[in-house]
Write an enzyme that holds these catalytic residues in place. Sequence first.
Site, PDB file in Angstrom:
ATOM      1  N   GLY A 238       0.835  -1.203   0.000  1.00 57.42           N
ATOM      2  CA  GLY A 238       0.000   0.000   0.000  1.00 57.42           C
ATOM      3  C   GLY A 238       0.863   1.242   0.000  1.00 57.42           C
ATOM      4  N   GLY A 465       1.837  -6.540   4.193  1.00 54.51           N
ATOM      5  CA  GLY A 465       3.155  -7.072   3.875  1.00 54.51           C
ATOM      6  C   GLY A 465       4.160  -6.742   4.953  1.00 54.51           C
ATOM      7  N   GLY A 507       1.027   0.885  13.537  1.00 54.63           N
ATOM      8  CA  GLY A 507       0.218  -0.327  13.682  1.00 54.63           C
ATOM      9  C   GLY A 507       0.623  -1.190  14.857  1.00 54.63           C
ATOM     10  CG  ASN A 586       9.832 -11.411  13.343  1.00 49.41           C
ATOM     11  OD1 ASN A 586      10.926 -11.543  12.788  1.00 49.41           O
ATOM     12  ND2 ASN A 586       8.875 -12.302  13.239  1.00 49.41           N
ATOM     13  CD  GLN A 593       7.802  -2.985   7.287  1.00 49.06           C
ATOM     14  OE1 GLN A 593       7.389  -1.899   7.636  1.00 49.06           O
ATOM     15  NE2 GLN A 593       7.378  -3.580   6.210  1.00 49.06           N
ATOM     16  CE  LYS A 656      12.423   5.314  20.330  1.00 46.11           C
ATOM     17  NZ  LYS A 656      13.686   6.063  20.134  1.00 46.11           N
ATOM     18  CD  GLU A 660       5.166   5.534   7.605  1.00 52.51           C
ATOM     19  OE1 GLU A 660       4.769   6.486   6.936  1.00 52.51           O
ATOM     20  OE2 GLU A 660       4.614   5.160   8.662  1.00 52.51           O
TER      21      GLU A 660
END
Lengths: 697, 338
Positions: A238, A465, A507, A586, A593, A656, A660
């Site tokens: 997204g 994802g 999230g 994790n 990420q 935290k 992004e």
Amino acid sequence: MTDLLQPRAIGQGLVRRDGEAKVRGTATYAYETPVDHPAYAHPVQAAIARGRVTRIDTSAAEALDGVLAVLTHENAERLASTEDRELAVLQSPEVAFRGQLVGVVLAETSELARQGADLVRVSFAEEEHDSELTVDHPALYKPDKVNPSFETDTAEGDVAAAMATAHATVEQTYSTAMVHNNPLEPHASTALWEPGAQVPLTLWDSTQGVHPDRAAVCEVFGLDEEQVRVICPYVGGGFGSKGTPHANVMLVVLAARALPGRPVKLALTRQQMFFLAGYRTPTIQRMQVAADRTGRLQAIAIDVVEQTSRIKEFAEQTGTPTRMMYAAPNRRTTHRLAPLDVPVPSWFRAPGECPGMFGPEVALDELAEALGLDPVELRIRNDPEVDPETGKPWSSRHLVECLREGAERFGWADRPPARHRDGDWFVGTGVASSVYPTMRQATSDALVRFEEGRYVVEIGAADLGTGAWTVLPQIAADALDVPVDDVEVRIGDTRLPQASVAGGSSGTNTWGSAITVAAREFRGKFGAEPRDGDEVTGSVDQAAKDTEHAAYAFGAQFAEVRVHADTGELRVPRLYGVFAAGRIINPRTARSQFIGGMTMGLSMALHENSVWDPRIGQVANHDLAEYHITVNADVGDVQAYWLDEHDPYVNAMGSKGIGEIGITGTAAAVVNAVHRATGIRVRDLPVTLDKVLGGLP
Amino acid sequence: MKPFAYTRPGSAAEAVREVAVEPGAVFLAGGTNLVDHLKLGVARPDLVVDVRTLTSREITDLPDGGLRLGAASTNSEVTADRRVRERYPVLAQALLAGATGQLRNAATTGGNPLQRTRCVYFQDVTTRCNKREPGSGCSAVGGYTRYHAVLGVGSAMPDPTAPETCIATHPSDMAVALTALDAQVQVLGPAGERTIPFGELHRLPGDHPSRDTVLEHGELITAVDLPPLPSGARSAYRKVRDRASYAFALVSVAAVVAGEDVRIALGGMAHRPWRATRAEALLTGGPLTEHAVAHAMEVELTAAQPQPGLEGGNGFKIPLATRTVVATLRDLTAEALR
């Protein structure tokens, strides 16, 4: 201070729970939802940038065997709310941007729908349009707030005076390109309207939050939340573009309501996504920085010019990181928007921070050069003890440690000299900082139930994802003090307790807090030996909330860039990032990420550019052959490391948010390395070979 | 998108007959370009004639020492052929520089050179395009010209309303290599067989920008012949693009050096692969010093017309082409010295 969970499952690099289904192709995405006898929708779009529809001839489309209906502003139902003009589909003949929805064809097959859309003849009364962002656009205005609710302008001290007297100054304008999110899975939905049913609307939608999605649909159609169910177990990416619903969602619901009892499927094409699914505004950043002889910042200022659409304001908060990143007694940030006849800008990974860590981090590199100071050292010297903006202490801030560890791992001290040449390539290295605020949303509930010897956790969260399917069980397991295999987490459905959007890297922080509240209450109520069916719902607003600290994640990125001496081709063989982002739930999904963000930052640095054609008012290169995204061959050794950071103020997990921060600062590190390699300073993104060619020997 | 009929005739001759009698008919081979255009509404045929299995897929030795590439051989197969790699590295390198593995598995020897010229406006049916809709004008002039032509166009900023205006470039890497190799195209048409020198297959827009090649309606490529190169010949393909893979050329160079003979073909510069004949004439027989090559390219590019446009236009292609030719020939010469 928060009572931090004792990490047992937290910290383990567990494999994705949804991984096997995705690899096998059995994970069901919104468009693929198996339904009986679906109809297919294909949009009709405006071919002018501003004006009115004067006539729509749908007869040829309607005459086509297999076409079920053609909806336009003339026959579509009137919506309950048209306040959000992006979402007010087919409500008026007005055209506010090229590509806007002016109709939709519903047919028995997707091919027929597409053919039908082709046969709809639309006549327009075209008006002069204005779609080109310029730094001195006559209509520039100051928005009331910038996203989501920050001050538009801030000022402290006297920047001009500091610029006039400082030992070294840099005053330059930087720009970032318009970019489109382009998730692999397009914006896609299946909608079913059953008027007599208890829940008349079922919407399978690719969204970053089923509950926010439902709320928007309810608002537009005047429905109660009980009348709508939104389902979304899997999202094929997204990057913010599915964080708030766009017009396509309202269109598919509108279409479904016109065909009661039949599920309607709508997937935007890649080309349509460049008009309808949001994008990041281009930004123009005028920077001023000043320092004394020792490299201490005397002033930092950013004046941002960017665009919004005429029909809906979206004010990217590009100046916000300049407010808190470094210690400078004189600071100024401003934002001005040009309202244009363009599609509606929207969320894109690290809104604000991503573009806003470009200009400042390149300006610092230019300042370091002017001072003859190592750019790592310059950043270290200006690390503020408290948040310069609020005066609050940091919940934790380890930027200096990230810079030092990164420099060590990268071999910064032994980096080649400026304009070093290795065979056919000039080689350079660059550094930049990363930052992203630590956020938690106000609303999310989680239910914990004991069911046949296992713990079931329900929360309407989204996994785009990112790993939510996998990390939420880890949090729940530790909060319940049970093995992670004893926990089943169910997400992605409005039948589950309400959850906030997967956005703002919030999230895990938000849902994990709600789960922790529920789990602790469950144990308090039922002890260690619960009975089948025992259940408790916990809410994030019950979780400890610290307001005394400024909470951010920080990082440092190091890039090695090679520039071909003959052709100016650019390669980035090494990109290292070190992050201080609280406790990592994790490491496997976290690494994904971080390096995903960094790769997207690399893409922003070298490739991504929605080339705006102001003559016709659209992105000229609106497909993935011409809109370049970094491909595997462009990605070298990308490494993400993180510090073992302990932050007792942010939430019970000590996390935290990591979705992004990886994209912030990357482009600046690359640009700074290009300068080191070639002596050429590129201040407008992306860095393409034509921008360096003229400066090569 | 519009419906069309689809047939799979039993032979190439039958396919040619079917297409010849139907003005709205097209051949389908790998489909890597045509299928995109069908979806975009750029191609709107009434009949699609599938020829994928109707021409040879073999790569065979010719009596003169050359190679014949059957039209149905895929780009991947040609690249993998040892004879191609050893004797015609320029072709293997060009093919490998094109598209992606998946596309190269589908694209064919006959189809690759016949992909349409590339232009974002040609691909967008909501814009004016003389190639797509003859006489409607050219949206590319003054628009996004980064990938557009600088050679074979009359002027910078040609009249966008003139029906002949087109500044698109041909995107095939393979075609640039085949141009440098002096390949021969074997064609079967309604009037029988003919051979076309590869360098004459593609055309400049002229008065008919809708036509990319000299093939007549119904003519089908059945094979491409590679003549032998003199012993000791060396060849290379260098493609400069905006990312490391899966991008069209900004500029590409196919070069062959055989004794005194120098051949240079350029991609990304014109509506067709551009044989740099003036540069070749200046360089033939002389030493291939950097200075000589740069000078020859300057002469070659005298007529080049940089196209202004968004993002700074495409004037950078002119120095880039020279630099890339210099680098390519430098590498070939250095190779010879080793």
